[in-house]
Design a protein around this motif. Structure first.
Motif, PDB file in Angstrom:
ATOM      1  N   PHE A  69       0.827  -1.198   0.000  1.00  8.33           N
ATOM      2  CA  PHE A  69       0.000   0.000   0.000  1.00  8.33           C
ATOM      3  C   PHE A  69       0.870   1.260   0.000  1.00  8.33           C
ATOM      4  CE2 PHE A  69      -2.359   3.295   2.356  1.00  8.33           C
ATOM      5  CZ  PHE A  69      -3.453   3.426   1.517  1.00  8.33           C
ATOM      6  N   PHE A  70       1.842   1.319   0.890  1.00 11.74           N
ATOM      7  CA  PHE A  70       2.685   2.508   0.986  1.00 11.74           C
ATOM      8  C   PHE A  70       3.668   2.619  -0.174  1.00 11.74           C
ATOM      9  CE2 PHE A  70       1.408   2.222   5.528  1.00 11.74           C
ATOM     10  CZ  PHE A  70       0.726   3.421   5.566  1.00 11.74           C
ATOM     11  N   SER A  71       3.972   1.523  -0.841  1.00  7.26           N
ATOM     12  CA  SER A  71       4.869   1.601  -1.999  1.00  7.26           C
ATOM     13  C   SER A  71       4.186   2.264  -3.204  1.00  7.26           C
ATOM     14  CB  SER A  71       5.368   0.209  -2.385  1.00  7.26           C
ATOM     15  OG  SER A  71       4.317  -0.542  -2.963  1.00  7.26           O
ATOM     16  N   GLN A  72       2.884   2.400  -3.156  1.00  8.41           N
ATOM     17  CA  GLN A  72       2.145   3.008  -4.259  1.00  8.41           C
ATOM     18  C   GLN A  72       2.215   4.536  -4.225  1.00  8.41           C
ATOM     19  OE1 GLN A  72       0.957   0.975  -6.697  1.00  8.41           O
ATOM     20  NE2 GLN A  72       1.967  -0.532  -5.414  1.00  8.41           N
ATOM     21  N   PHE A  73       2.644   5.095  -3.096  1.00 12.49           N
ATOM     22  CA  PHE A  73       2.763   6.546  -2.977  1.00 12.49           C
ATOM     23  C   PHE A  73       4.149   6.981  -3.441  1.00 12.49           C
ATOM     24  CE2 PHE A  73      -0.420   5.490   0.269  1.00 12.49           C
ATOM     25  CZ  PHE A  73      -1.465   6.290  -0.189  1.00 12.49           C
ATOM     26  N   PRO A  74       4.252   8.155  -4.032  1.00 15.77           N
ATOM     27  CA  PRO A  74       5.576   8.656  -4.405  1.00 15.77           C
ATOM     28  C   PRO A  74       6.445   8.865  -3.176  1.00 15.77           C
ATOM     29  CG  PRO A  74       3.834  10.081  -5.277  1.00 15.77           C
ATOM     30  CD  PRO A  74       3.190   9.036  -4.438  1.00 15.77           C
ATOM     31  N   ALA A  75       7.738   8.795  -3.358  1.00 12.98           N
ATOM     32  CA  ALA A  75       8.678   8.888  -2.222  1.00 12.98           C
ATOM     33  C   ALA A  75       8.602  10.244  -1.544  1.00 12.98           C
ATOM     34  CB  ALA A  75      10.085   8.610  -2.695  1.00 12.98           C
ATOM     35  N   ASN A  76       8.283  11.312  -2.299  1.00 15.48           N
ATOM     36  CA  ASN A  76       8.256  12.641  -1.699  1.00 15.48           C
ATOM     37  C   ASN A  76       6.841  13.105  -1.384  1.00 15.48           C
ATOM     38  OD1 ASN A  76       7.325  12.948  -4.232  1.00 15.48           O
ATOM     39  ND2 ASN A  76       8.783  14.500  -4.885  1.00 15.48           N
ATOM     40  N   ALA A  77       5.919  12.189  -1.211  1.00 15.98           N
ATOM     41  CA  ALA A  77       4.516  12.581  -0.968  1.00 15.98           C
ATOM     42  C   ALA A  77       4.347  13.231   0.399  1.00 15.98           C
ATOM     43  CB  ALA A  77       3.617  11.372  -1.072  1.00 15.98           C
ATOM     44  N   GLY A  78       5.229  12.929   1.351  1.00 17.77           N
ATOM     45  CA  GLY A  78       5.050  13.470   2.687  1.00 17.77           C
ATOM     46  C   GLY A  78       5.750  14.814   2.881  1.00 17.77           C
ATOM     47  N   THR A  79       6.523  15.268   1.928  1.00 15.93           N
ATOM     48  CA  THR A  79       7.240  16.542   2.101  1.00 15.93           C
ATOM     49  C   THR A  79       6.396  17.697   1.593  1.00 15.93           C
ATOM     50  OG1 THR A  79       8.295  16.284  -0.042  1.00 15.93           O
ATOM     51  CG2 THR A  79       9.486  15.434   1.849  1.00 15.93           C
TER      52      THR A  79
END
Length: 84
Positions: A69-79
């Motif tokens: 599930f979390f691998s589907q989000f881009p790496a910089n989605a939380g910044t």
């Protein structure tokens, strides 16, 4: 011309007068079987049984689902924007 006929009798009397079969024993047997099946299926609604059914590998399976599930989000989605 209007004719009204009122018949005062029980359902059993009407059934026998019209020659219809008595289905009460059959209905009772079917209802007993339905009740047995429904009570049996309630056992599968137990949370522990559901977890064992849905997660055959236990917590490892849940961790794999979370990683996917979390691998589907881009790496910089939380910044925040502009802080890359």
């Amino acid at each position: 011309m209007k004719v009204t006929v009122n018949v005062d009798c029980t359902p059993e009397e009407a059934r026998s007068f019209l020659g219809l079969p008595d289905v009460q024993p059959l209905q009772e047997a079917v209802m007993a079987q339905m009740q047995e099946r429904m009570l049996g299926s309630l056992k599968s609604m137990d949370p522990e049984v559901l977890l064992r059914t849905w997660g055959p590998m236990g917590m490892n399976n849940l961790e794999q689902i979370q990683k996917f599930f979390f691998s589907q989000f881009p790496a910089n989605a939380g910044t925040p924007p502009g802080k890359k």
